[in-house]
Design a protein around this motif. Structure first.
Motif, PDB file in Angstrom:
ATOM      1  N   ARG A   1      -5.178   2.058  13.431  1.00 19.73           N
ATOM      2  CA  ARG A   1      -3.915   1.338  13.267  1.00 19.73           C
ATOM      3  C   ARG A   1      -2.954   2.099  12.359  1.00 19.73           C
ATOM      4  O   ARG A   1      -1.743   2.095  12.571  1.00 19.73           O
ATOM      5  CB  ARG A   1      -4.168  -0.074  12.713  1.00 19.73           C
ATOM      6  CG  ARG A   1      -4.768  -1.013  13.744  1.00 19.73           C
ATOM      7  CD  ARG A   1      -4.823  -2.439  13.230  1.00 19.73           C
ATOM      8  NE  ARG A   1      -5.224  -3.352  14.293  1.00 19.73           N
ATOM      9  CZ  ARG A   1      -4.399  -3.902  15.163  1.00 19.73           C
ATOM     10  NH1 ARG A   1      -3.090  -3.626  15.092  1.00 19.73           N
ATOM     11  NH2 ARG A   1      -4.819  -4.714  16.103  1.00 19.73           N
ATOM     12  N   ILE A   2      -3.490   2.758  11.344  1.00 21.19           N
ATOM     13  CA  ILE A   2      -2.639   3.554  10.458  1.00 21.19           C
ATOM     14  C   ILE A   2      -2.026   4.728  11.221  1.00 21.19           C
ATOM     15  O   ILE A   2      -0.833   5.030  11.078  1.00 21.19           O
ATOM     16  CB  ILE A   2      -3.447   4.050   9.239  1.00 21.19           C
ATOM     17  CG1 ILE A   2      -3.836   2.868   8.352  1.00 21.19           C
ATOM     18  CG2 ILE A   2      -2.629   5.074   8.443  1.00 21.19           C
ATOM     19  CD1 ILE A   2      -4.708   3.240   7.176  1.00 21.19           C
TER      20      ILE A   2
ATOM     21  N   THR B   1      -0.117   4.454   2.061  1.00 22.17           N
ATOM     22  CA  THR B   1       0.107   4.359   3.510  1.00 22.17           C
ATOM     23  C   THR B   1       1.594   4.384   3.828  1.00 22.17           C
ATOM     24  O   THR B   1       2.031   5.044   4.783  1.00 22.17           O
ATOM     25  CB  THR B   1      -0.510   3.061   4.066  1.00 22.17           C
ATOM     26  OG1 THR B   1      -1.928   3.102   3.861  1.00 22.17           O
ATOM     27  CG2 THR B   1      -0.214   2.899   5.547  1.00 22.17           C
TER      28      THR B   1
ATOM     29  N   ALA C   1       0.703   3.468  13.370  1.00 23.19           N
ATOM     30  CA  ALA C   1       1.890   3.181  12.572  1.00 23.19           C
ATOM     31  C   ALA C   1       2.643   4.460  12.221  1.00 23.19           C
ATOM     32  O   ALA C   1       3.877   4.495  12.227  1.00 23.19           O
ATOM     33  CB  ALA C   1       1.493   2.431  11.296  1.00 23.19           C
TER      34      ALA C   1
ATOM     35  N   VAL D   1      -7.257  -2.151   6.780  1.00 27.49           N
ATOM     36  CA  VAL D   1      -6.646  -1.749   8.049  1.00 27.49           C
ATOM     37  C   VAL D   1      -7.394  -0.537   8.583  1.00 27.49           C
ATOM     38  O   VAL D   1      -7.707   0.394   7.847  1.00 27.49           O
ATOM     39  CB  VAL D   1      -5.155  -1.402   7.840  1.00 27.49           C
ATOM     40  CG1 VAL D   1      -4.522  -0.964   9.154  1.00 27.49           C
ATOM     41  CG2 VAL D   1      -4.417  -2.592   7.259  1.00 27.49           C
TER      42      VAL D   1
ATOM     43  N   THR E   1       7.181  -2.701   2.646  1.00 26.15           N
ATOM     44  CA  THR E   1       6.689  -1.408   3.130  1.00 26.15           C
ATOM     45  C   THR E   1       7.779  -0.675   3.909  1.00 26.15           C
ATOM     46  O   THR E   1       7.947   0.543   3.780  1.00 26.15           O
ATOM     47  CB  THR E   1       5.466  -1.606   4.032  1.00 26.15           C
ATOM     48  OG1 THR E   1       4.477  -2.372   3.330  1.00 26.15           O
ATOM     49  CG2 THR E   1       4.863  -0.279   4.457  1.00 26.15           C
TER      50      THR E   1
ATOM     51  N   LEU F   1      -0.053  -3.130  11.365  1.00 23.83           N
ATOM     52  CA  LEU F   1      -0.893  -3.153  10.166  1.00 23.83           C
ATOM     53  C   LEU F   1      -1.327  -4.564   9.775  1.00 23.83           C
ATOM     54  O   LEU F   1      -1.991  -4.738   8.753  1.00 23.83           O
ATOM     55  CB  LEU F   1      -0.134  -2.502   8.998  1.00 23.83           C
ATOM     56  CG  LEU F   1       0.304  -1.042   9.210  1.00 23.83           C
ATOM     57  CD1 LEU F   1       0.991  -0.512   7.953  1.00 23.83           C
ATOM     58  CD2 LEU F   1      -0.890  -0.158   9.576  1.00 23.83           C
ATOM     59  N   HIS F   2      -0.940  -5.569  10.579  1.00 24.11           N
ATOM     60  CA  HIS F   2      -1.316  -6.965  10.330  1.00 24.11           C
ATOM     61  C   HIS F   2      -0.870  -7.428   8.945  1.00 24.11           C
ATOM     62  O   HIS F   2      -1.630  -8.068   8.213  1.00 24.11           O
ATOM     63  CB  HIS F   2      -2.831  -7.158  10.491  1.00 24.11           C
ATOM     64  CG  HIS F   2      -3.294  -7.013  11.903  1.00 24.11           C
ATOM     65  ND1 HIS F   2      -4.626  -6.866  12.242  1.00 24.11           N
ATOM     66  CD2 HIS F   2      -2.613  -6.991  13.080  1.00 24.11           C
ATOM     67  CE1 HIS F   2      -4.732  -6.755  13.557  1.00 24.11           C
ATOM     68  NE2 HIS F   2      -3.526  -6.830  14.082  1.00 24.11           N
ATOM     69  N   LEU F   3       0.395  -7.129   8.624  1.00 23.14           N
ATOM     70  CA  LEU F   3       0.955  -7.531   7.340  1.00 23.14           C
ATOM     71  C   LEU F   3       1.726  -8.839   7.504  1.00 23.14           C
ATOM     72  O   LEU F   3       2.140  -9.192   8.606  1.00 23.14           O
ATOM     73  CB  LEU F   3       1.913  -6.457   6.813  1.00 23.14           C
ATOM     74  CG  LEU F   3       1.362  -5.039   6.655  1.00 23.14           C
ATOM     75  CD1 LEU F   3       2.487  -4.088   6.252  1.00 23.14           C
ATOM     76  CD2 LEU F   3       0.242  -5.005   5.625  1.00 23.14           C
TER      77      LEU F   3
ATOM     78  N   LEU G   1       5.528  -2.762  11.644  1.00 17.55           N
ATOM     79  CA  LEU G   1       4.519  -2.747  10.581  1.00 17.55           C
ATOM     80  C   LEU G   1       3.743  -4.054  10.535  1.00 17.55           C
ATOM     81  O   LEU G   1       2.539  -4.065  10.255  1.00 17.55           O
ATOM     82  CB  LEU G   1       5.196  -2.472   9.238  1.00 17.55           C
ATOM     83  CG  LEU G   1       5.793  -1.069   9.076  1.00 17.55           C
ATOM     84  CD1 LEU G   1       6.629  -0.980   7.802  1.00 17.55           C
ATOM     85  CD2 LEU G   1       4.693  -0.012   9.063  1.00 17.55           C
TER      86      LEU G   1
ATOM     87  N   ASP H   1       0.872  -1.167   0.000  1.00 17.86           N
ATOM     88  CA  ASP H   1       0.000   0.000   0.000  1.00 17.86           C
ATOM     89  C   ASP H   1       0.915   1.225   0.000  1.00 17.86           C
ATOM     90  O   ASP H   1       1.313   1.722   1.054  1.00 17.86           O
ATOM     91  CB  ASP H   1      -0.897  -0.002   1.236  1.00 17.86           C
ATOM     92  CG  ASP H   1      -1.908   1.145   1.239  1.00 17.86           C
ATOM     93  OD1 ASP H   1      -1.705   2.122   0.484  1.00 17.86           O
ATOM     94  OD2 ASP H   1      -2.869   1.086   2.019  1.00 17.86           O
TER      95      ASP H   1
ATOM     96  N   ARG I   1      -8.325   2.951  10.540  1.00 15.25           N
ATOM     97  CA  ARG I   1      -7.673   4.265  10.602  1.00 15.25           C
ATOM     98  C   ARG I   1      -6.825   4.390  11.863  1.00 15.25           C
ATOM     99  O   ARG I   1      -5.748   4.972  11.840  1.00 15.25           O
ATOM    100  CB  ARG I   1      -8.733   5.372  10.565  1.00 15.25           C
ATOM    101  CG  ARG I   1      -8.154   6.780  10.608  1.00 15.25           C
ATOM    102  CD  ARG I   1      -9.260   7.824  10.571  1.00 15.25           C
ATOM    103  NE  ARG I   1      -8.719   9.161  10.627  1.00 15.25           N
ATOM    104  CZ  ARG I   1      -8.281   9.845   9.590  1.00 15.25           C
ATOM    105  NH1 ARG I   1      -8.294   9.290   8.390  1.00 15.25           N
ATOM    106  NH2 ARG I   1      -7.806  11.064   9.712  1.00 15.25           N
TER     107      ARG I   1
END
Length: 259
Positions: free
Chosen positions: A140-141, A79, A144, A136, A185, A175-177, A171, A76, A138
């Motif tokens: 959590r963003i 982000t 981050a 994700v 990212t 962001l649960h990546l 991250l 993303d 807002r």
């Protein structure tokens, strides 16, 4: 450029290539590159010059890895850029305070953090194995941006080593990546941290540009090779390299601390 032997220049270039590869896969290349510069530069060269040169080298390799990842990984970008802008601001603040803390003061702290990181990843085998579905939130963003952006960015400008690794973990958690996407990212965010810190160091005249340009070419090659391998091997490979790098660096820093 300071008076450095040809042999040491070759060693520094090899360290730059290896650091670029490590940085692209999982971050943490600075824990190899910065100590190499601190050992390779003459004793009369200030610590800030090693920090500034490190940033000038790292931003080239990180940028190459970021471009490679962005083309092929599900990143993303919007982000990542938002977090990267915050990271740049944090890194500039940290760089303004660089040199306040000695390397002897910071080494034990970095070791403790790395041990915590290793323990967390080792005992949480599912961590980063797969991304959680759905958008994700807002909140959590924003977290981050504040933690991975401003917080880790500040650390990167102040000291630097391990920033990429800390970004990957933050991250992944925030962001649960999966680890591969988090690593991709992190490269974009890391460009911001390196750029912010480099701007301050360059303004202060604390960059050895000739040496940095030579080392940056090798760092770029290592970074692009590492990014391609991470994309090919996936999150499991990234996790294995993460643990290997963290544990090796803890041992290295421990030997330096008690030598």
């Amino acid at each position: 450029m300071p008076d450095i032997s040809t042999t040491m220049i070759i060693v520094l270039c090899a360290a730059a290539a290896a650091a670029g590869w490590i940085d692209a896969v999982v971050g943490g290349g600075g824990l190899l590159l910065l100590p190499a510069l601190m050992l390779g530069l003459p004793a009369n060269v200030p610590l800030t010059h090693a920090l500034g040169t490190n940033k000038a080298v790292a931003i080239v390799g990180t940028s190459g890895a970021a471009v490679t990842f962005a083309r092929k990984a599900p990143v993303d970008v919007r982000t990542a850029v938002r977090i990267g802008v915050a990271a740049m601001a944090g890194a500039m603040g940290g760089a303004l305070l660089a040199g306040v803390f000695s390397k002897d003061t910071m080494r034990p702290l970095i070791m403790v953090v790395l041990l915590l990181v290793a323990g967390f990843v080792l005992f949480r085998p599912a961590f980063g194995a797969a991304a959680e579905g759905g958008p994700v939130s807002r909140r959590r963003i924003v977290a981050a941006i504040l933690l991975a952006g401003l917080g880790i960015g500040f650390y990167d400008g102040l000291i630097g080593p391990g920033t990429g690794t800390f970004l990957v973990l933050a991250l992944t958690a925030l962001l649960h990546l999966d680890l591969l996407t988090a690593s991709a990212t992190a490269k974009i965010v890391n460009v911001g941290t390196n750029g912010g810190a480099l701007a301050v160091f360059a303004y202060q005249g604390a960059v050895l540009w000739q040496l940095a340009a030579l080392m940056a070419a090798f760092n770029l090659l290592g970074g692009m090779a590492g990014a391609r391998m991470a994309l090919k091997k996936g999150s499991g490979f990234v996790r294995a390299v993460l643990l290997t790098v963290v544990l090796a660096l803890v041992v290295k820093l421990g030997l330096e601390q008690w030598a």
